[in-house]
Design a protein around this motif. Sequence first.
Motif: not given
Length: 311
Positions: A162-174
């Motif tokens: 369930a943690i995967l659905s809560n990952l907060d992807f940000k601009r740096g991830d691009l």
Amino acid sequence: MQKRHERGPEPRASRFSALANEPRFLMLLPGLFWAGNAIVARGVAEEIPPIALAFWRWTVAAALIAPLAWPHLRRDMPTLARRWPTMVLLSALGISVFNTFLYIGAHTTTAINIVMLQTAIPIIVVLATFLIFRETLTGGQAAGIAASFVGTLILITHGDPAILSNLDFKRGDLWLLAAVVSYAVYTALLRLRPPVHGLSFVFVTFVIGALLLLPFYIAETLTSRPLPITPHAALAIGYVAVFASILSYLAYNRVVALLGANTAGLTAHLVPVFGIILAVLLLGERLYAYHGVGIALIALGLWLATRGSRA
């Protein structure tokens, strides 16, 4: 009766050659040192500008390895010069772009996202080798990649999907995603590297990579902030130059030569393993059951992918 001579201790050069032909040992080194690189990148994000860290990483690495590379470089330079387009391409992908984008991304994302996105490297390597060279996976490689990837996800999610659905992807991830794609393509294209000594190859790629970064480093220094001259910055650059650059790239390039790109890409899955080990040993963090499950699956994946491989 003729007396038999006792065999003396194995010469140091022979022991070194044996290690240089042992891919399972060599795969451990990049995973260990890249785990440290991720920690350093996040730890100095507020102090050292990203392009400055990348530029001085490769400049210092090139200066340190130059005395060792020079005897081979004199012999290999004609071959390297004839293959300069390949050298520029590999240097841009594996030296300039990958690490610079990772350091830029580290400014605006989390450490867990840095590790999470790097776990995609083996899968993208497989895709790249298929698209470029039409190379397909063996059954062992496919099973190994699958087992290792599941083990990595268990480590990252602490055993809770369930943690995967809560990952907060940000601009740096691009930036990190672009870095991962760049390194995966670099890995796939390493089969095109000129037939030269490993020290000559890494020295020239370090130099070209630093030169490609130079104008961007100058622009960053003039428009943003200069590199701070502090002991902390010197230690960070020293670590990424020696361990995350020289030792890691020599080992990783050798693994690609011995096992092929598809299997070598699994090295990325060792980053969270060593991150956990370092946290336990240095920070006193606790081990949990999911750590054992995840690490066991990654070990199984590496064994499946490398069994039957011979140097």
